[in-house]
Enzyme design. Structure first.
Site, PDB file in Angstrom:
ATOM      1  N   LYS A 177       2.861   7.853  -1.284  1.00 26.79           N
ATOM      2  CA  LYS A 177       2.535   6.385  -1.755  1.00 26.79           C
ATOM      3  C   LYS A 177       2.231   6.335  -3.194  1.00 26.79           C
ATOM      4  O   LYS A 177       3.063   5.490  -3.697  1.00 26.79           O
ATOM      5  CB  LYS A 177       1.678   5.759  -0.708  1.00 26.79           C
ATOM      6  CG  LYS A 177       1.182   4.306  -1.277  1.00 26.79           C
ATOM      7  CD  LYS A 177       0.154   3.739  -0.340  1.00 26.79           C
ATOM      8  CE  LYS A 177      -1.307   3.837  -0.583  1.00 26.79           C
ATOM      9  NZ  LYS A 177      -1.775   3.279  -1.856  1.00 26.79           N
ATOM     10  N   ASN A 178       1.271   7.287  -3.636  1.00 28.95           N
ATOM     11  CA  ASN A 178       0.978   6.700  -5.031  1.00 28.95           C
ATOM     12  C   ASN A 178       1.921   7.450  -6.149  1.00 28.95           C
ATOM     13  O   ASN A 178       1.516   7.206  -7.337  1.00 28.95           O
ATOM     14  CB  ASN A 178      -0.526   7.178  -5.015  1.00 28.95           C
ATOM     15  CG  ASN A 178      -1.462   6.106  -4.358  1.00 28.95           C
ATOM     16  OD1 ASN A 178      -0.871   5.050  -4.039  1.00 28.95           O
ATOM     17  ND2 ASN A 178      -2.617   6.373  -4.052  1.00 28.95           N
ATOM     18  N   ASP A 233      -9.927   8.970  -2.333  1.00 24.82           N
ATOM     19  CA  ASP A 233      -9.050   8.451  -0.996  1.00 24.82           C
ATOM     20  C   ASP A 233      -9.264   9.506   0.298  1.00 24.82           C
ATOM     21  O   ASP A 233      -8.656   9.086   1.340  1.00 24.82           O
ATOM     22  CB  ASP A 233      -7.566   8.435  -1.520  1.00 24.82           C
ATOM     23  CG  ASP A 233      -7.262   7.482  -2.552  1.00 24.82           C
ATOM     24  OD1 ASP A 233      -8.046   6.712  -2.733  1.00 24.82           O
ATOM     25  OD2 ASP A 233      -6.192   7.439  -3.212  1.00 24.82           O
ATOM     26  N   ARG A 243     -12.106  -3.112 -10.106  1.00 25.43           N
ATOM     27  CA  ARG A 243     -11.010  -2.621 -10.294  1.00 25.43           C
ATOM     28  C   ARG A 243     -10.405  -3.206 -11.670  1.00 25.43           C
ATOM     29  O   ARG A 243      -9.166  -4.017 -11.476  1.00 25.43           O
ATOM     30  CB  ARG A 243     -10.106  -2.368  -9.438  1.00 25.43           C
ATOM     31  CG  ARG A 243     -10.388  -1.645  -8.206  1.00 25.43           C
ATOM     32  CD  ARG A 243      -9.875  -1.339  -7.188  1.00 25.43           C
ATOM     33  NE  ARG A 243      -8.454  -0.560  -7.393  1.00 25.43           N
ATOM     34  CZ  ARG A 243      -7.658  -0.107  -6.441  1.00 25.43           C
ATOM     35  NH1 ARG A 243      -7.581  -0.871  -5.353  1.00 25.43           N
ATOM     36  NH2 ARG A 243      -6.726   0.872  -6.672  1.00 25.43           N
ATOM     37  N   CYS A 303     -11.087  -6.421  -5.414  1.00 27.34           N
ATOM     38  CA  CYS A 303     -10.284  -5.903  -4.223  1.00 27.34           C
ATOM     39  C   CYS A 303     -11.421  -5.224  -3.387  1.00 27.34           C
ATOM     40  O   CYS A 303     -12.534  -5.318  -3.787  1.00 27.34           O
ATOM     41  CB  CYS A 303      -9.263  -5.063  -4.417  1.00 27.34           C
ATOM     42  SG  CYS A 303      -9.539  -3.290  -4.835  1.00 27.34           S
ATOM     43  N   ARG A 360       0.184  -0.354   5.363  1.00 29.06           N
ATOM     44  CA  ARG A 360       0.435   0.284   3.714  1.00 29.06           C
ATOM     45  C   ARG A 360       0.413   1.592   3.503  1.00 29.06           C
ATOM     46  O   ARG A 360       1.191   1.765   2.462  1.00 29.06           O
ATOM     47  CB  ARG A 360      -0.843  -0.614   2.962  1.00 29.06           C
ATOM     48  CG  ARG A 360      -0.757  -2.170   3.095  1.00 29.06           C
ATOM     49  CD  ARG A 360      -1.833  -2.785   2.004  1.00 29.06           C
ATOM     50  NE  ARG A 360      -1.968  -1.794   1.090  1.00 29.06           N
ATOM     51  CZ  ARG A 360      -2.888  -1.246   0.275  1.00 29.06           C
ATOM     52  NH1 ARG A 360      -4.227  -1.466   0.968  1.00 29.06           N
ATOM     53  NH2 ARG A 360      -2.984  -0.343  -0.658  1.00 29.06           N
ATOM     54  N   ARG A 395      -1.856  -4.413  -5.073  1.00 23.44           N
ATOM     55  CA  ARG A 395      -2.406  -4.207  -6.389  1.00 23.44           C
ATOM     56  C   ARG A 395      -1.810  -3.525  -7.283  1.00 23.44           C
ATOM     57  O   ARG A 395      -1.843  -3.807  -8.672  1.00 23.44           O
ATOM     58  CB  ARG A 395      -3.881  -3.652  -6.162  1.00 23.44           C
ATOM     59  CG  ARG A 395      -4.818  -4.014  -7.281  1.00 23.44           C
ATOM     60  CD  ARG A 395      -6.248  -3.235  -7.119  1.00 23.44           C
ATOM     61  NE  ARG A 395      -6.895  -3.730  -8.439  1.00 23.44           N
ATOM     62  CZ  ARG A 395      -6.510  -2.959  -9.594  1.00 23.44           C
ATOM     63  NH1 ARG A 395      -5.538  -1.905  -9.510  1.00 23.44           N
ATOM     64  NH2 ARG A 395      -7.240  -3.297 -10.804  1.00 23.44           N
TER      65      ARG A 395
HETATM   66  N1  EPU Z   1     -11.014   1.279 -14.137  1.00 26.99           N
HETATM   67  C1  EPU Z   1     -11.423   0.634 -15.202  1.00 26.99           C
HETATM   68  N2  EPU Z   1     -10.543  -0.091 -16.239  1.00 26.99           N
HETATM   69  C2  EPU Z   1      -9.089   0.066 -16.105  1.00 26.99           C
HETATM   70  C3  EPU Z   1      -8.678   1.112 -15.007  1.00 26.99           C
HETATM   71  C4  EPU Z   1      -9.541   1.651 -14.094  1.00 26.99           C
HETATM   72  O1  EPU Z   1     -12.659   0.328 -15.359  1.00 26.99           O
HETATM   73  O2  EPU Z   1      -8.538  -0.378 -16.803  1.00 26.99           O
HETATM   74  C5  EPU Z   1     -12.188   1.876 -13.146  1.00 26.99           C
HETATM   75  C6  EPU Z   1     -11.839   1.339 -11.825  1.00 26.99           C
HETATM   76  O3  EPU Z   1     -12.334  -0.054 -11.546  1.00 26.99           O
HETATM   77  C7  EPU Z   1     -12.154   2.278 -10.862  1.00 26.99           C
HETATM   78  C8  EPU Z   1     -12.068   3.545 -11.771  1.00 26.99           C
HETATM   79  O4  EPU Z   1     -11.702   3.181 -13.015  1.00 26.99           O
HETATM   80  O5  EPU Z   1     -13.701   2.339 -10.807  1.00 26.99           O
HETATM   81  C9  EPU Z   1     -10.485   4.406 -11.191  1.00 26.99           C
HETATM   82  O6  EPU Z   1      -9.675   3.583 -11.076  1.00 26.99           O
HETATM   83  P1  EPU Z   1      -8.087   4.071 -11.217  1.00 26.99           P
HETATM   84  O7  EPU Z   1      -7.421   3.371 -12.334  1.00 26.99           O
HETATM   85  O8  EPU Z   1      -7.877   5.367 -11.333  1.00 26.99           O
HETATM   86  O9  EPU Z   1      -7.611   3.593  -9.772  1.00 26.99           O
HETATM   87  P2  EPU Z   1      -6.296   2.845  -9.496  1.00 26.99           P
HETATM   88  O10 EPU Z   1      -5.300   3.515 -10.546  1.00 26.99           O
HETATM   89  O11 EPU Z   1      -6.510   1.485  -9.559  1.00 26.99           O
HETATM   90  C10 EPU Z   1      -5.310   4.633  -7.958  1.00 26.99           C
HETATM   91  C11 EPU Z   1      -4.799   4.818  -6.524  1.00 26.99           C
HETATM   92  C12 EPU Z   1      -5.706   4.654  -5.571  1.00 26.99           C
HETATM   93  C13 EPU Z   1      -6.878   5.695  -5.802  1.00 26.99           C
HETATM   94  C14 EPU Z   1      -7.376   5.539  -7.263  1.00 26.99           C
HETATM   95  C15 EPU Z   1      -8.177   6.842  -7.795  1.00 26.99           C
HETATM   96  C16 EPU Z   1      -2.385   3.948  -6.959  1.00 26.99           C
HETATM   97  C17 EPU Z   1      -1.380   3.040  -6.409  1.00 26.99           C
HETATM   98  N3  EPU Z   1      -3.756   3.629  -6.350  1.00 26.99           N
HETATM   99  O12 EPU Z   1      -5.764   3.447  -8.363  1.00 26.99           O
HETATM  100  O13 EPU Z   1      -5.564   4.855  -4.232  1.00 26.99           O
HETATM  101  O14 EPU Z   1      -8.163   5.389  -4.956  1.00 26.99           O
HETATM  102  O15 EPU Z   1      -6.120   5.797  -8.287  1.00 26.99           O
HETATM  103  O16 EPU Z   1      -7.700   8.178  -7.500  1.00 26.99           O
HETATM  104  O17 EPU Z   1      -2.118   5.011  -7.426  1.00 26.99           O
HETATM  105  C18 EPU Z   1      -5.031   4.384  -1.880  1.00 26.99           C
HETATM  106  O18 EPU Z   1      -4.216   5.267  -1.992  1.00 26.99           O
HETATM  107  O19 EPU Z   1      -6.004   4.090  -0.722  1.00 26.99           O
HETATM  108  C19 EPU Z   1      -5.660   4.072  -3.142  1.00 26.99           C
HETATM  109  C20 EPU Z   1      -6.785   3.020  -3.365  1.00 26.99           C
END
Ligand code: EPU
Length: 434
Positions: free
Chosen positions: A22-23, A306, A121, A116, A399, A92
């Site tokens: 998915k990701n 995850d 996030r 969320c 999802r 998201r």
């Molecule tokens: N963060 C910030 N500022 C930013 C971006 C992130 O503070 O600008 C913080 C977030 O609040 C969080 C941490 O950094 O505490 C990590 O977040 P990250 O941005 O790496 O997560 P994401 O990109 O929003 C993706 C996956 C998630 C997975 C995380 C961590 C996708 C679409 N989603 O989210 O997947 O948990 O990386 O590996 O790729 C899932 O599949 O169930 C899922 C939630």
């Protein structure tokens, strides 16, 4: 709304084919915007999040055709540079439209994802990186309004290796003038897959899979002749391996890349599971008694957040105390109260959860507020030896897990998807409390 009903206590046996990640699929689908034309992808998982991303692309002006796990997508024209609230609210990951829209149109209007279930996030790191490439932002009416005259390569140092943040900056940098360097970049296999896809369009990227990504911008990109195949889903695979482990079974995941699963396999080994690795498969044979294990979630190649909830379901049956430390998201223990309804013994203190293994779990009605939490409840239900488990609010599972009931049934689980009889449930709960 449907529910899943599980009669637990049946050891799972056999093989299960793992779908595309998915990701990886979500960023790759939206990345097609940077190369106008017709794209062909396969191993795209059949998930609600993928349909939402295709709806977003449709809204932007890019129609698609889906046939099983194959997707054809036409990004020749873009008529609308917006990711509207009604779509971002559902998923998201729509925030991933920001980088590709800026690269394609020089402007983007993306609804803010907001908080969320698993935490605040924010997207400050996405914006910081895109700003370094010359973009300007204005936040108003719940939207990020972004524009850029010409993307110009630059050095970006991320405060944290954010996954979608790295992807957004990468998707813009491939069409920027000159070199971009992203330091402290995320190293997840899904980033590597996005970089490979972008390279198949003609992008010049080095260093994916390390903390430093180097991009030499090019003036244009074009879809390749060949079909691009999405990397297998390491989290789906990890979830089925835990299903084998928690039921005392013997499960083989087929169509996987074992090296991507290594941080999870290491913890399963420590818990006493026997693992056999092939080129595209992993077999897990459960131990008679699981051993406790301590787990700290970290960016890749650390243990993935995850898989935290699924391992917690597993170790709730270990012979001793396991300590979980969640360092990625501030609110990712929402499965705990629900696991406790099934008999797990868990104590949460801030970002630590102490799990004291119990001899058995008992069936109960449970629901969860995020995808991986829901998966952990299904796993606990598969292990529960007394009474059925009903898992409600299935839209989270839809999802992220394609054909979950079918795949579990193929491994011998007694599991069914049924329409939820809300009225009947309320009447029986009232009768029980009367
Ligand atoms: N963060 C910030 N500022 C930013 C971006 C992130 O503070 O600008 C913080 C977030 O609040 C969080 C941490 O950094 O505490 C990590 O977040 P990250 O941005 O790496 O997560 P994401 O990109 O929003 C993706 C996956 C998630 C997975 C995380 C961590 C996708 C679409 N989603 O989210 O997947 O948990 O990386 O590996 O790729 C899932 O599949 O169930 C899922 C939630």
């Amino acid at each position: 709304m449907d529910k899943i009903v599980i009669q637990g206590g049946v050891p799972l046996h056999g093989s299960v084919r793992i779908g595309g990640a998915k990701n990886a699929a979500l960023p790759i689908l939206i990345a097609t915007l940077v190369a106008p034309g017709e794209h062909r992808l396969d191993n795209v998982p059949e998930l609600v999040d993928v349909s939402s991303m295709l709806s977003l692309l449709g809204r932007i002006g890019c129609p698609s055709l889906v046939h099983g796990d194959a997707v054809r997508l036409d990004t020749s024209r873009v008529s609308f540079c917006e990711a509207p609230y009604d779509l971002v609210r559902k998923m998201r990951a729509s925030v991933l439209a920001l980088g590709p829209l800026l690269a394609r149109c020089g402007e983007a209007h993306v609804s803010l994802p907001g908080g969320c279930a698993i935490g605040v996030r924010p997207i400050d790191q996405h914006l910081k990186g895109l700003e370094a490439l010359g973009c300007e932002f204005e936040l108003s009416g719940g939207y990020v309004h972004a524009k850029v005259n010409k993307l110009v390569g630059n050095r970006v140092v991320l405060d944290f290796p954010t996954v979608t943040g790295t992807e957004n900056i990468l998707m813009a940098a491939v069409l920027a003038r000159g070199e971009s360097v992203i330091e402290n970049a995320a190293r997840e296999p899904e980033i590597v897959d996005l970089a490979s896809f972008l390279r198949s369009l003609g992008a010049r990227i080095e260093g994916d899979g390390t903390s430093t990504l180097r991009v030499q911008g090019v003036t244009s990109l074009a879809p390749p002749e060949e079909t691009y195949s999405i990397v297998p889903d390491r989290i789906e695979a990890g979830t089925y391996l835990v299903a084998g482990a928690i039921t005392g079974g013997d499960v083989t995941c087929v169509g996987v890349r074992p090296r991507d699963l290594e941080p999870v396999l290491e913890k399963l080994r420590e818990a006493g599971c026997q693992l056999e690795l092939g080129t595209d498969r992993v077999r897990l044979i459960a131990p008679k008694q699981l051993k406790p294990v301590d787990i700290t979630t970290l960016p890749h190649p650390g243990f993935p957040t995850d898989m935290q909830a699924q391992l917690m379901a597993l170790l709730s049956l270990a012979g001793g105390r396991s300590v979980f430390t969640e360092t990625i998201f501030e609110n990712r223990f929402m499965h705990v109260p629900e696991l406790m309804r099934l008999g797990a013994d868990v104590q949460v203190d801030g970002n630590r959860a102490v799990v004291t293994g119990v001899a058995s779990l008992k069936g109960a009605t449970v629901m969860a507020t995020d995808l991986r939490a829901s998966a952990s409840l299904v796993l606990a239900g598969l292990a529960a030896t007394e009474g059925p488990t009903e898992v409600l609010r299935l839209y989270h599972l839809d999802r992220g897990y394609e054909r979950l009931v079918e795949k579990l049934t193929g491994l011998g689980a007694q599991v069914q998807r049924l329409p939820d009889d809300l009225r009947g449930r309320m009447l029986s709960e009232l009768a029980a409390t009367a």
